[in-house]
Design an enzyme around this catalytic site. Structure first.
Site, PDB file in Angstrom:
ATOM      1  N   VAL A  93      -8.746  -3.025  -7.622  1.00 62.53           N
ATOM      2  CA  VAL A  93      -7.248  -2.987  -7.866  1.00 62.53           C
ATOM      3  C   VAL A  93      -7.140  -2.904  -6.228  1.00 62.53           C
ATOM      4  O   VAL A  93      -7.493  -2.166  -5.098  1.00 62.53           O
ATOM      5  CB  VAL A  93      -7.663  -1.688  -8.334  1.00 62.53           C
ATOM      6  CG1 VAL A  93      -6.386  -0.524  -8.161  1.00 62.53           C
ATOM      7  CG2 VAL A  93      -7.717  -1.934  -9.828  1.00 62.53           C
ATOM      8  N   LEU A  94      -6.019  -3.698  -5.578  1.00 62.84           N
ATOM      9  CA  LEU A  94      -5.639  -3.856  -4.325  1.00 62.84           C
ATOM     10  C   LEU A  94      -4.434  -4.279  -4.007  1.00 62.84           C
ATOM     11  O   LEU A  94      -4.228  -4.662  -5.138  1.00 62.84           O
ATOM     12  CB  LEU A  94      -6.664  -5.106  -3.480  1.00 62.84           C
ATOM     13  CG  LEU A  94      -8.665  -5.543  -3.849  1.00 62.84           C
ATOM     14  CD1 LEU A  94      -8.526  -6.797  -3.295  1.00 62.84           C
ATOM     15  CD2 LEU A  94      -9.392  -3.999  -3.258  1.00 62.84           C
ATOM     16  N   VAL A  95      -4.050  -3.850  -2.758  1.00 67.93           N
ATOM     17  CA  VAL A  95      -2.692  -3.425  -2.177  1.00 67.93           C
ATOM     18  C   VAL A  95      -2.858  -3.555  -1.188  1.00 67.93           C
ATOM     19  O   VAL A  95      -3.713  -3.319   0.037  1.00 67.93           O
ATOM     20  CB  VAL A  95      -1.494  -2.435  -2.359  1.00 67.93           C
ATOM     21  CG1 VAL A  95      -0.457  -2.232  -2.093  1.00 67.93           C
ATOM     22  CG2 VAL A  95      -2.056  -2.253  -3.941  1.00 67.93           C
ATOM     23  N   GLN A 109       2.666   3.320  -1.822  1.00 70.09           N
ATOM     24  CA  GLN A 109       4.586   2.996  -2.397  1.00 70.09           C
ATOM     25  C   GLN A 109       4.376   3.035  -4.110  1.00 70.09           C
ATOM     26  O   GLN A 109       5.659   2.717  -4.216  1.00 70.09           O
ATOM     27  CB  GLN A 109       5.236   1.791  -2.234  1.00 70.09           C
ATOM     28  CG  GLN A 109       4.814   1.742   0.070  1.00 70.09           C
ATOM     29  CD  GLN A 109       6.095   0.761   0.019  1.00 70.09           C
ATOM     30  OE1 GLN A 109       6.944  -0.031  -0.625  1.00 70.09           O
ATOM     31  NE2 GLN A 109       5.187   0.130   1.217  1.00 70.09           N
ATOM     32  N   GLY A 110       2.962   3.240  -4.704  1.00 72.75           N
ATOM     33  CA  GLY A 110       2.894   3.413  -5.741  1.00 72.75           C
ATOM     34  C   GLY A 110       2.089   2.373  -6.330  1.00 72.75           C
ATOM     35  O   GLY A 110       2.787   2.095  -7.794  1.00 72.75           O
ATOM     36  N   LYS A 121      -0.621   2.381  -8.787  1.00 70.10           N
ATOM     37  CA  LYS A 121      -0.636   2.789  -9.947  1.00 70.10           C
ATOM     38  C   LYS A 121      -0.186   2.390 -10.692  1.00 70.10           C
ATOM     39  O   LYS A 121      -0.160   2.391 -11.935  1.00 70.10           O
ATOM     40  CB  LYS A 121       0.351   4.129  -9.440  1.00 70.10           C
ATOM     41  CG  LYS A 121       0.569   5.000 -10.741  1.00 70.10           C
ATOM     42  CD  LYS A 121       1.306   6.107 -10.031  1.00 70.10           C
ATOM     43  CE  LYS A 121       2.149   7.053 -10.714  1.00 70.10           C
ATOM     44  NZ  LYS A 121       2.648   8.063 -11.700  1.00 70.10           N
ATOM     45  N   TYR A 144      -7.939   7.968  -9.297  1.00 68.97           N
ATOM     46  CA  TYR A 144      -8.419   7.484 -10.376  1.00 68.97           C
ATOM     47  C   TYR A 144      -8.558   7.831 -11.781  1.00 68.97           C
ATOM     48  O   TYR A 144      -7.926   8.604 -13.037  1.00 68.97           O
ATOM     49  CB  TYR A 144     -10.100   6.770 -10.662  1.00 68.97           C
ATOM     50  CG  TYR A 144      -9.500   4.899  -9.916  1.00 68.97           C
ATOM     51  CD1 TYR A 144      -8.433   4.322 -10.595  1.00 68.97           C
ATOM     52  CD2 TYR A 144     -10.127   5.042  -8.558  1.00 68.97           C
ATOM     53  CE1 TYR A 144      -8.734   2.763  -9.530  1.00 68.97           C
ATOM     54  CE2 TYR A 144      -9.865   3.909  -7.948  1.00 68.97           C
ATOM     55  CZ  TYR A 144      -9.032   2.977  -8.366  1.00 68.97           C
ATOM     56  OH  TYR A 144      -9.314   0.960  -7.492  1.00 68.97           O
TER      57      TYR A 144
END
Length: 139
Positions: A72-74, A81-82, A85, A113
């Site tokens: 889970v990467l941004v 910035q959500g 999520k 988490y």
């Protein structure tokens, strides 16, 4: 911001995905490795902004009893910035009928988490071939 979330791996650019891995310090992922791990997974979440991948997550599941969420990467330009999520909510919705969903958090992200309803396990076990990861994650 015109964000789209989808699960179509054929619509994403591997170079953009690799850039996200590198941007968060995961530098050993080649395009071929990324392709391999995503093709071996069966649940995806890709977040794009004007067609550019800015975040993603994946899971492997038998569809009934067990699933495990990974990567889970941004991209740092789009963090806080959500988006992560939204990725998690999307993956968890796709896995809503699966009895047990596992996830190993990166150090420091455990509270994120927990806010999404995940809890620490009492009997979680793992093996790491990389000694640095073993010293970080194993008791």
């Amino acid at each position: 911001m015109d964000l789209e979330i989808h699960s179509d791996f054929t619509k994403v650019n591997l170079d953009e995905m690799k850039d996200i891995y590198v941007s968060v310090g995961w530098t050993k992922h080649s395009n071929e490795m990324i392709k391999q791990v995503f093709e071996a997974s069966n649940v995806f979440a890709f977040v794009t902004l004007n067609g550019r991948v800015v975040g993603f997550g994946r899971a492997m599941s038998d569809g009934v009893f067990n699933a495990a969420i990974y990567d889970v990467l941004v991209h740092p330009e789009f963090q806080k910035q959500g988006i992560a999520k939204r990725i998690m909510e999307y993956l968890l919705a796709k896995l809503s009928k699966v009895s047990c969903v596992h996830l190993i958090s990166t150090t420091g992200n455990e509270d994120f988490y927990k806010k999404l309803g995940l809890k620490k396990t009492k009997t979680g076990m793992a093996r790491y071939l990389n000694p640095i990861l073993a010293s970080e994650y194993l008791e």
